[in-house]
Design a protein around this motif. Sequence first.
Motif, PDB file in Angstrom:
ATOM      1  N   THR A  22       0.830  -1.200   0.000  1.00 12.98           N
ATOM      2  CA  THR A  22       0.000   0.000   0.000  1.00 12.98           C
ATOM      3  C   THR A  22       0.869   1.258   0.000  1.00 12.98           C
ATOM      4  OG1 THR A  22      -1.561  -1.321   1.238  1.00 12.98           O
ATOM      5  CG2 THR A  22      -2.031   1.006   1.108  1.00 12.98           C
TER       6      THR A  22
ATOM      7  N   THR B 151      -4.198  -4.208   4.855  1.00 14.17           N
ATOM      8  CA  THR B 151      -5.207  -4.113   3.810  1.00 14.17           C
ATOM      9  C   THR B 151      -6.108  -5.344   3.900  1.00 14.17           C
ATOM     10  OG1 THR B 151      -3.549  -3.044   2.473  1.00 14.17           O
ATOM     11  CG2 THR B 151      -5.505  -3.801   1.329  1.00 14.17           C
TER      12      THR B 151
ATOM     13  N   ASP C 153      -4.361  -2.778  -5.676  1.00 15.05           N
ATOM     14  CA  ASP C 153      -3.601  -3.092  -4.453  1.00 15.05           C
ATOM     15  C   ASP C 153      -4.309  -4.259  -3.777  1.00 15.05           C
ATOM     16  OD1 ASP C 153      -1.903  -2.950  -2.283  1.00 15.05           O
ATOM     17  OD2 ASP C 153      -3.186  -1.541  -1.196  1.00 15.05           O
TER      18      ASP C 153
END
Length: 1097
Positions: free
Chosen positions: A33, A69, A92
């Motif tokens: 990220t 994430t 991502d």
Amino acid sequence: MRTTTSQKLAALQHNPANIRNICILAHVDHGKTTIADCLIASNGIISQRLAGKLRYMDSREDEQIRGITMKSSAISLHFIKDQKDYLVNLIDSPGHVDFSSEVSTAVRLCDGALIIVDVVEGVCPQTHVVLRQAWLENIKPVLVLNKIDRLITELKYSPMEAHLHLQQILEQVNAVTGALFASDVMEKSASKSNGNDDTTQQTTGEQVYDWSAGLEETDDSSLYFSPDQGNVIFASAIDGWGFSISHFADMYASKLNIKADILRKTLWGDFYLNTKTKRIMKGAQNKAKKPLFVQFVLENLWSVYEAVQIRRDTDKIEKIVKSLNLKISNRDARHNDGRIHLQAICNQWLPLSKAILSMVVDKLPSPFDINEERVEKLMCSGGRSFDSLPPQTQELKKDFQACSASSEAPTIIYISKMFQVDKKALPQNRQRPLTHEEIQQKRELARQKHAERLANASMDTNNEKSEEKSSATVSGDQAAAAVSGEVQEIAEKVKDENGETFIAFARIFSGCVKKGQKIFILGPKHDPSKAILQGEEAISTETLDKMENTKHIAHTTIDEVYLLMGRELESMEEIPAGNVFGISGLEDHVLKSATASNTVVCPPFTEMAFEAAAIVRVAVEPTHAADMPSLVKGMKLLNQADSCVETLVQETGEHVIVAAGEVHLQRCLDDLRDRFAKIEISVSAPIIPFRETIIPPPTIDMVNEVIDCENQIQRNRNLDELLDEDTEIMPDGLVKMQTANRQCSICMRAIPLPEPVTELLEINAEVIKVLDKVARGKMDEGRLSSAMLEKIMEFRKTLERTFQEAGKKWKNTMGEIWSFGPRHCGPNILLNRIADYKRPSVWDFLEEGVERTASALREFDNSVISGFQLATLSGPMCDEPMMGVCFAMEGWDINVSKVTAKDKTPRETPQAGQNEITNATSGNAEGVERFGPFSGQMISTVKDACKVSFQVQPQRLCAAMYKCDIQATADVLGRMYAVISKRNGRILQEEMKEGTAVFMVKAVLPIAESFGFAEEIRKRTSGQASPQLFFSHWEIVASDPFWVPSTEEELLHFGEKADSDNQARKYMDSVRRRKGLHVEEKIVEHAEKQRTLGKNK
Ligand SMILES: Nc1nc2c(ncn2[C@@H]2O[C@H](COP(=O)(O)OP(=O)(O)OP(=O)(O)O)[C@@H](O)[C@H]2O)c(=O)[nH]1
Ligand SMILES: [Mg+2]
């Protein structure tokens, strides 16, 4: 300020040659990220200063709080190289094991991947997984070695040491790809006919690693990541810098007067510069010289870090800034934190976004470059061969490759997941500034209302003027009604806008999709050949309304199409082929993933390969019973919004959520509570899966005394409860049982499967599924793809070998296999050992023309299989599936004449035997009345026989085990081991990482004991160690759940109840209790003996 408008991006979407669809993959916390932030900052969407701190792609609150994430999300970026405009659609993805299904959904939509590796942690478990996923999807990877700053500031390596370290990391990554390549070579060479090998060609020109090309076209030197091939970037995302070798090659070419091309090949590797001759020589290591990479690259970097961050040497900094020709603002230069100053310098000197995006556009393929192998793989779901697809469908391959957006090209879209967004965040619902006219109108309305209110007030005071009053009331009522209507309208609108809506995360492979376009949604079981047979291919999307939604084909209208911009969506008019985008309006037709097309000839895409299995389950219920409907609705939405979660209602009526791990579960529960159901819920303790199995009879008892063999079966169970008048149990464990109408008796024996066989069956579940389909006649053997056939043959060979190795007892087993279970693909086998019943084994059906109905008994063949499937699905210990059990049917005595005639009417039967049959039919009719149809009796008898034969063997419980990898320093090892052993875990391996003080520990741990484990480890080691748990295997719990002491020694040792520490019994009872099954428990014993002990006694 965003540097690129949506209009510009929309224009770029029309040029597939300059589009790159890529995803960022890595182990958790390796910096995906953060890298995405740097790339996003290059488009001005976030400021350079915030890049790495904001983590823009982590838009959820819990992602920000936890710092990991959880969902993959996409953003479109603009990049200019050599005056050409490129569009990079970047996804991502999460790195945590629990969310690896999100990685699958990302990889499916891309053509290339950035693999990130933290150079301190090196290759980690998820790095293996993502490399494998990229390999399986035929997408091309490039490598980013991230966090190089840690080598300087944390590990305090010298440039030489760092060089060595980087080489090792690169070797590790290449070893993983090498292993993948080797397995692929083996698979492919096995399927190729002999003698094809000499067609190997040398690749010419650029040596880029290309997984997707056929083996013949690629030699394996191009397989590896290597800086000299331009597919590796060295970076520190947090400090915003990154470079590839070519950057330095260009820089030094003029300084050293050596061609950049030569430098590109020699900057990485064992080369050094001979200062006298100014020539590059090989053999730096042997001659103890500084390699070029150290001399020209790393030493420069090190000196910048030292001057700026470590020593803060202002003179030196000035020199550096001057020599590199940089402009550093005063604000950065005077900042108290040296790091800010350093970031400002490095970011200008070696901008990470430029390095990465240049590599992406140079080395990764555009949607045009999609190769045949990948297209065929995408089009052939369920092990079908490409050749078996109808010709019209095969034609579509060309459209995939043409990637054309013209109106003639068929529209082909793949939706890999559905994600939820707040309706308020949709572009059409976003608040926009009011126009001048609207403001005027609103003012006018307000004025009128005010006047009416005044009028009303004056009326009230003038009670006498009745006439006036009535008329005024009318107008007042009207106003009130109008106002309330308006309020209602607004309330409805707000309610409408307040909910969640689903956007499909999709990629368009061919054609162009427009707002309001009609489209088919093709389910995973849609078969183009059937659709063609039914003449449905003639139906176009225009005449589509006339078509009914069938089970596998639905049609719908696309509401809106969106450009995905991270947290935001931009409404678009159309999206041409080759792009990743969002679609709204499909939530009623698409559950998790789907194929959408404007032709039914299009096949459904191959299902995505999910690495993590959903394994942790909890039951949820609303705190207030009245909220049940909201919960049901919420669960439905949750199921749709997550590609990995499963939600179901068990037979007991419980609502169950099955998640991939603890973190995933937590996220699902939070989502359910706050977004989907919006109610208070209470959550049960996790439901842990178990398996039931049997083992060879143990030879020693609990106190290490030799067991008398004669006694074996009697010891196991109290057999009386298993016996009834129709059941006989032989001393050797054979069980004989009769159907209720006594027309058939069967003999069954349960035998533990050798462990390697069980393992093999488990790994090959998919292959077995297809094999079993063929054996049951549900799939034509001719339609199998050659790859699938090859896999089946390979499996057959290995299984045969494993049986041979397991001993004489298993010598003939291969030919006797009747079925696999449960669900036709599990790790249990049914064998046909009936002397006088010849039926083909599962393998025989692979050959064409096998007689499927050969003998009279074959009619009940399926009932036997069903009985076996039912028994293996829920075992007798606690209704959990069985594993590693072989059921051998050794006898089958059936009164054929009495039972076969059951459903046949005399009309169907041959004339000759009419009388006899009629008699039998009437006899059977009575049987049907009393005992139900014979096939049903058969199923339940086989099921019971399996269960009883299982129960007469020594039974054991298998617990699901997690494997965990933990990195920790020596000082916390002791505390970590204490936590592991407290939770019945085992350490498998402990290894010190080369050149660091970090230990790599591998351990296994029962899932049942794993809740709160990660948290506890983190706490006990003050956050220094954090484990990654992933499901590894099933392990037999050593203790016998039914064991009671029988010998005197055992009684002495364990006491009469022996309930002290029987782990298996605890597990079994907890499962039984949860399922509402009978649990044998003595709660109070010898109650009469209880007394209060007085002091004097
Ligand atoms: N020292 C150093 N730290 C970095 C670097 N890049 C990222 N980090 C840090 O590493 C941590 C994890 O970064 P993320 O970008 O969130 O990692 P990720 O790969 O996206 O993690 P998941 O999405 O959870 O898998 C953060 O604390 C970053 O600040 C780097 O180059 N150097
Ligand atoms: Mg991340």
